[in-house]
Design a protein around this motif. Structure first.
Motif, mmCIF file in Angstrom:
data_model
loop_
_atom_site.group_PDB
_atom_site.id
_atom_site.type_symbol
_atom_site.label_atom_id
_atom_site.label_comp_id
_atom_site.label_asym_id
_atom_site.label_seq_id
_atom_site.Cartn_x
_atom_site.Cartn_y
_atom_site.Cartn_z
ATOM 1 N N SER A 119 0.863 -1.178 0.000
ATOM 2 C CA SER A 119 0.000 0.000 0.000
ATOM 3 C C SER A 119 0.900 1.229 0.000
ATOM 4 C CB SER A 119 -0.904 -0.013 1.239
ATOM 5 O OG SER A 119 -0.116 0.083 2.419
ATOM 6 N N ALA A 120 0.326 2.396 0.206
ATOM 7 C CA ALA A 120 1.135 3.609 0.200
ATOM 8 C C ALA A 120 2.120 3.665 1.350
ATOM 9 C CB ALA A 120 0.217 4.839 0.235
ATOM 10 N N ASN A 121 1.805 2.965 2.459
ATOM 11 C CA ASN A 121 2.678 3.079 3.639
ATOM 12 C C ASN A 121 3.067 1.748 4.268
ATOM 13 O OD1 ASN A 121 0.257 2.353 4.755
ATOM 14 N ND2 ASN A 121 -0.197 4.382 5.585
ATOM 15 N N ALA A 122 2.812 0.629 3.594
ATOM 16 C CA ALA A 122 3.191 -0.674 4.153
ATOM 17 C C ALA A 122 3.349 -1.685 3.032
ATOM 18 C CB ALA A 122 2.141 -1.159 5.156
ATOM 19 N N TRP A 123 4.200 -2.687 3.298
ATOM 20 C CA TRP A 123 4.353 -3.802 2.371
ATOM 21 C C TRP A 123 3.513 -4.959 2.880
ATOM 22 C CZ3 TRP A 123 6.306 -2.333 -1.993
ATOM 23 C CH2 TRP A 123 7.215 -1.275 -2.022
ATOM 24 N N CYS A 124 2.744 -5.604 2.000
ATOM 25 C CA CYS A 124 1.733 -6.534 2.490
ATOM 26 C C CYS A 124 1.465 -7.744 1.609
ATOM 27 C CB CYS A 124 0.420 -5.792 2.758
ATOM 28 S SG CYS A 124 0.089 -4.407 1.632
ATOM 29 N N CYS A 125 1.957 -7.790 0.379
ATOM 30 C CA CYS A 125 1.712 -8.928 -0.517
ATOM 31 C C CYS A 125 2.960 -9.188 -1.349
ATOM 32 C CB CYS A 125 0.512 -8.651 -1.431
ATOM 33 S SG CYS A 125 -1.110 -8.880 -0.663
ATOM 34 N N SER A 126 2.863 -10.140 -2.257
ATOM 35 C CA SER A 126 3.929 -10.458 -3.199
ATOM 36 C C SER A 126 3.316 -10.538 -4.598
ATOM 37 C CB SER A 126 4.604 -11.787 -2.846
ATOM 38 O OG SER A 126 5.173 -11.753 -1.547
ATOM 39 N N GLY A 127 4.153 -10.570 -5.606
ATOM 40 C CA GLY A 127 3.662 -10.658 -6.975
ATOM 41 C C GLY A 127 4.768 -11.096 -7.915
ATOM 42 N N THR A 128 4.412 -11.237 -9.192
ATOM 43 C CA THR A 128 5.374 -11.702 -10.187
ATOM 44 C C THR A 128 5.320 -10.817 -11.421
ATOM 45 O OG1 THR A 128 4.875 -13.958 -9.468
ATOM 46 C CG2 THR A 128 6.224 -13.716 -11.437
ATOM 47 N N LEU A 129 6.475 -10.385 -11.869
ATOM 48 C CA LEU A 129 6.578 -9.581 -13.083
ATOM 49 C C LEU A 129 6.441 -10.500 -14.298
ATOM 50 C CD1 LEU A 129 7.331 -6.491 -13.560
ATOM 51 C CD2 LEU A 129 9.591 -7.373 -14.196
ATOM 52 N N VAL A 130 5.408 -10.289 -15.122
ATOM 53 C CA VAL A 130 5.189 -11.128 -16.304
ATOM 54 C C VAL A 130 5.429 -10.356 -17.599
ATOM 55 C CG1 VAL A 130 3.644 -12.747 -15.150
ATOM 56 C CG2 VAL A 130 2.682 -10.707 -16.249
ATOM 57 N N SER A 131 5.620 -9.066 -17.494
ATOM 58 C CA SER A 131 6.097 -8.233 -18.597
ATOM 59 C C SER A 131 6.780 -7.040 -17.945
ATOM 60 C CB SER A 131 4.936 -7.807 -19.509
ATOM 61 O OG SER A 131 4.405 -6.567 -19.126
ATOM 62 N N PRO A 132 7.521 -6.235 -18.706
ATOM 63 C CA PRO A 132 8.241 -5.132 -18.058
ATOM 64 C C PRO A 132 7.360 -4.205 -17.219
ATOM 65 C CG PRO A 132 9.074 -5.465 -20.268
ATOM 66 C CD PRO A 132 7.883 -6.364 -20.140
ATOM 67 N N LEU A 190 2.352 -1.083 -13.992
ATOM 68 C CA LEU A 190 3.316 -0.190 -13.348
ATOM 69 C C LEU A 190 3.423 1.145 -14.075
ATOM 70 C CD1 LEU A 190 6.164 -2.768 -12.589
ATOM 71 C CD2 LEU A 190 4.135 -2.222 -11.225
ATOM 72 N N ALA A 191 3.794 2.165 -13.315
ATOM 73 C CA ALA A 191 3.944 3.502 -13.881
ATOM 74 C C ALA A 191 5.130 3.578 -14.831
ATOM 75 C CB ALA A 191 4.099 4.525 -12.764
ATOM 76 N N ARG A 192 6.087 2.692 -14.660
ATOM 77 C CA ARG A 192 7.237 2.624 -15.571
ATOM 78 C C ARG A 192 7.733 1.179 -15.597
ATOM 79 N NH1 ARG A 192 9.136 5.227 -10.949
ATOM 80 N NH2 ARG A 192 10.799 4.110 -9.824
ATOM 81 N N PRO A 193 8.415 0.785 -16.655
ATOM 82 C CA PRO A 193 8.896 -0.597 -16.748
ATOM 83 C C PRO A 193 9.914 -0.915 -15.649
ATOM 84 C CG PRO A 193 8.947 0.469 -18.900
ATOM 85 C CD PRO A 193 8.682 1.549 -17.888
ATOM 86 N N ALA A 194 9.878 -2.137 -15.163
ATOM 87 C CA ALA A 194 10.854 -2.601 -14.176
ATOM 88 C C ALA A 194 12.127 -3.053 -14.883
ATOM 89 C CB ALA A 194 10.266 -3.753 -13.373
ATOM 90 N N PRO A 195 13.285 -2.877 -14.228
ATOM 91 C CA PRO A 195 14.563 -3.234 -14.858
ATOM 92 C C PRO A 195 14.919 -4.711 -14.677
ATOM 93 C CG PRO A 195 14.981 -2.251 -12.726
ATOM 94 C CD PRO A 195 13.481 -2.248 -12.904
ATOM 95 N N ILE A 196 13.910 -5.572 -14.734
ATOM 96 C CA ILE A 196 14.090 -6.996 -14.473
ATOM 97 C C ILE A 196 13.422 -7.794 -15.593
ATOM 98 C CG2 ILE A 196 13.486 -8.891 -12.896
ATOM 99 C CD1 ILE A 196 15.584 -7.012 -11.768
ATOM 100 N N ALA A 197 14.038 -8.882 -15.991
ATOM 101 C CA ALA A 197 13.434 -9.742 -17.008
ATOM 102 C C ALA A 197 12.159 -10.376 -16.461
ATOM 103 C CB ALA A 197 14.411 -10.827 -17.435
ATOM 104 N N PRO A 198 11.063 -10.314 -17.199
ATOM 105 C CA PRO A 198 9.810 -10.901 -16.717
ATOM 106 C C PRO A 198 9.833 -12.421 -16.800
ATOM 107 C CG PRO A 198 9.514 -10.027 -18.923
ATOM 108 C CD PRO A 198 10.898 -9.629 -18.490
#
Length: 324
Positions: A119-132, A190-198
Motif C-alpha cells: 500500500s502507500a505506507n506498508a508492504w503486504c503482498c507479493s507478486g510476479t513480473l510477467v512483462s516489463p 506499473l507507472a514505468r517498466p521494471a529493470p528486471i526480465a519478466p
C-alpha cells in the motif's frame, strides 16, 4: 588388524528422512507426519558451523517433537487433510529424495521477478513480473488496499538495494467477488517498466507434468503469521490432487503444500509466484491465494494457488498492460 568405520552422513535432511523412515516404516502418511515433526526442529540445531548429521540425529531423538509441532500434527489427521492425499504423498517422497530440492524456506537473490507489493505506507503482498510493466498478484490484495506500489529487490528493509515503482492501474479479475474465493488474481500495471526480465507463464501441460512447485515470496515466516515479512524466500513444495475437499476449483486452481520447516506460503506471500520447471527453465504456474479448506493453521498445512494460464488472455486486456 583391520578396522571398519561407518560413513557419517553430513546432510541434515538425509538424516531426518532416514529417521522418519525408520519410525514410520512403509506407512507413507505417518512418514509425512514424522518427517514434518523432525524437520521443524532442524533450524534450532543447525545454528553454527560443524553441525553434522549424527549430532543432529542424537539431538532430534533426545529432544523429540516440539509442543507446537505436536499440536499442529497431532496423532490423527482430518480425513480431508493433504497428508492423506496419495498424490501429495507420492510427490512428497520425490521432493524428499531429491537433494537438489529446497527444503525449508531460504532467503534468495534468485527469482528477481518476484516482487513485494504494498500500500502507500506498508508492504503486504507479493507478486510476479510477467512483462516489463505488468505484475500478477492476488485479487484479495487489490481488494484489501495492497496495490499502490511494488518493490523490485530482495529485501524491503534495504530499499537502497532495490527500486520502488508506483502502480498506475490495479485491477482484480471480475470473477473475484469476496467472500467467494475463486478468481483470486489481479493485474498491476506499473507507472514505468521494471529493470528486471519478466517471467514466462507456464502452459497447462507444464503444470500437469510437475510434481512440485517452487514458491517465492516476502511473507511471514511462522505458521501463525506473526512476523518475518520483508525478505524474499523460496521453498519447494509437493503438489496435491485436485480433490474438491481441499476447496480449490479444478479448472482454475491447484493445491500444494509442505511440512518442511513449516515453510508453506503464508500471509504476505499472497499473490506471490508458484513456479514449475520445464526444460531447465522456471515458469510461472500459480499465484498464491489462500490456505486449503482442510488447513488447521493459518500457514503450513497446504495452500491453494490460482492457475495464471487460466487468466492469461484476460490479463493482457487490462488497459496499459504491455506483452513481453
Amino acid at each position: 588388524m583391520t578396522t571398519t568405520t561407518t560413513e557419517r552422513p553430513q546432510d541434515p535432511m538425509a538424516v531426518v528422512a532416514h529417521l522418519a523412515r525408520v519410525i514410520a516404516g512403509d506407512d507413507e502418511q505417518r512418514f509425512a507426519l514424522v518427517y514434518h515433526a523432525f524437520a521443524n526442529q532442524v533450524d534450532g540445531f543447525l545454528t553454527g558451523d560443524g553441525a553434522d548429521g549424527y549430532r543432529l540425529a542424537r539431538s532430534l531423538l533426545r529432544r523429540g517433537v516440539s509442543p507446537l509441532t505436536r499440536s499442529a500434527v497431532g496423532t490423527e489427521q482430518p480425513a480431508d487433510s493433504i497428508y492423506t492425499d496419495p498424490v501429495y504423498l507420492a510427490n512428497m517422497r520425490a521432493v524428499v529424495a531429491d537433494r537438489a530440492r529446497i527444503i525449508g524456506g531460504v532467503p534468495t537473490s534468485d527469482f528477481p521477478d518476484c516482487v513485494a507489493v504494498g500500500s502507500a505506507n506498508a508492504w503486504c503482498c507479493s507478486g510476479t513480473l510477467v512483462s516489463p510493466n505488468v505484475v500478477v498478484t492476488a485479487g484479495h490484495c487489490v481488494h484489501g488496499g495492497c496495490a499502490a506500489r511494488v518493490f523490485v529487490g530482495k529485501d524491503v528493509g534495504f530499499p537502497e538495494d532495490g527500486e520502488v515503482i508506483p502502480v498506475e492501474t490495479a485491477l482484480a479479475h471480475p470473477e473475484y467477488r469476496p467472500p467467494r474465493p475463486t478468481g483470486d488474481i489481479a493485474v498491476l500495471v506499473l507507472a514505468r517498466p521494471a529493470p528486471i526480465a519478466p517471467r514466462p507463464i507456464a502452459t497447462p501441460d507444464q503444470v500437469a507434468a510437475a510434481a512440485f512447485v517452487r514458491l517465492a515470496g516476502y511473507g511471514n515466516t511462522d505458521v501463525h503469521s506473526s512476523g518475518g515479512y520483508g525478505r524474499r524466500r523460496v521453498v519447494d513444495v509437493p503438489i496435491a490432487s485436485d480433490h474438491p475437499r481441499y476447496g480449490a476449483e479444478k479448472a482454475t486452481e491447484f493445491v500444494a503444500g509442505a511440512p518442511f520447516l513449516d515453510r508453506d506460503s503464508c500471509n504476505g506471500d499472497s499473490g506471490g509466484p508458484a513456479y514449475v520447471q520445464a526444460g531447465g527453465e522456471w515458469f510461472l504456474a500459480g499465484a498464491t491465494s489462500r490456505a486449503t479448506a482442510s488447513s488447521l493453521r493459518p500457514c503450513g498445512d497446504g495452500g491453494v494457488y490460482t492457475r495464471v494460464a487460466s487468466y492469461e488472455k484476460w490479463l493482457w486486456t487490462v488497459p496499459g498492460a504491455v506483452r513481453p
